[in-house]
Design an enzyme around this catalytic site. Structure first.
Site, PDB file in Angstrom:
ATOM      1  CG  ASP A   1      63.905  79.832  29.734  1.00 52.17           C
ATOM      2  OD1 ASP A   1      62.755  80.211  30.013  1.00 52.17           O
ATOM      3  OD2 ASP A   1      64.783  80.589  29.302  1.00 52.17           O
TER       4      ASP A   1
ATOM      5  CG  HIS B   1      73.635  81.297  40.011  1.00 55.26           C
ATOM      6  ND1 HIS B   1      73.232  82.430  39.343  1.00 55.26           N
ATOM      7  CD2 HIS B   1      72.814  81.177  41.070  1.00 55.26           C
ATOM      8  CE1 HIS B   1      72.214  82.964  39.981  1.00 55.26           C
ATOM      9  NE2 HIS B   1      71.939  82.219  41.031  1.00 55.26           N
TER      10      HIS B   1
ATOM     11  CB  ALA C   1      61.328  64.611  56.024  1.00 59.04           C
TER      12      ALA C   1
ATOM     13  CB  THR D   1      72.669  65.988  44.152  1.00 53.36           C
ATOM     14  OG1 THR D   1      73.085  64.670  44.521  1.00 53.36           O
ATOM     15  CG2 THR D   1      72.644  66.888  45.383  1.00 53.36           C
ATOM     16  CE  LYS D   2      75.887  62.050  41.870  1.00 53.76           C
ATOM     17  NZ  LYS D   2      76.916  61.143  42.325  1.00 53.76           N
TER      18      LYS D   2
END
Length: 174
Positions: A79, A101, A148, A153-154
């Site tokens: 979503d 999760h 590559a 992550t940020k």
């Protein structure tokens, strides 16, 4: 059209091989892209999705003009959604997640804690190398390059060149 129908069209399209440089396969490519156009929330002109790319939640995917995914990529559009700008170039086997999760409460098994949806935004004129993984909530600025194998992550600012695990900025494009 329901999200189930859109997913079905996307699944069919992703199973059709891409042969863009052989003239007799141009009709097959047109059929593939027709199916993808019917399944995505938005797709710009001259955009593409290479062979065997799997799009989960295609009705939450927006692609700008002249952008696309390399072969065998996996795009998980929860979503939160995934938005690609214009002129985005991606290598093969890129993975993008727009949900994760929940796992904070030790008294509840992880599987029952649900998930958190966060939009992924990729700006204009971005190059993403092969086998890059982009995690939920990340924004990659215009003109950025992701090497590559990096795991993003940020947020990556505009015109940055980022590599590694986790991705770190090593320089800026001039």
């Amino acid at each position: 059209m329901t999200s189930h129908k859109r997913q079905f069209l996307s699944d069919i399209a992703s199973a059709i091989p891409t042969k863009p440089y052989i003239p007799k396969y141009k009709l097959i490519d047109k059929i593939r892209m027709f199916l993808f156009r019917k399944s995505f929330k938005k797709i710009g002109s001259d955009s593409y999705v290479r062979s065997f790319t799997k799009i989960y939640g295609p009705d939450k995917l927006e692609i700008g003009n002249n952008s696309g995914f390399g072969a065998r990529s996996h795009i998980f559009c929860s979503d939160g959604g995934v938005v690609l700008g214009n002129d985005v170039l991606m290598g093969p086997e890129v993975i993008i997640f727009s949900s994760d999760h929940n796992y904070i409460d030790r008294n509840i098994i992880i599987k029952k804690q649900g998930s958190t949806n966060k939009k992924v935004v990729i700006g204009n004129d971005v190059y993403i190398g092969a086998r890059v993984i982009i995690l939920p909530g990340v924004t990659i600025g215009d003109g950025a390059v992701i090497g590559a194998g990096a795991i993003v992550t940020k947020d990556i600012p505009p015109y940055a060149v980022a590599v590694g695990v986790p991705a770190k900025i090593i320089r800026y494009r001039e």
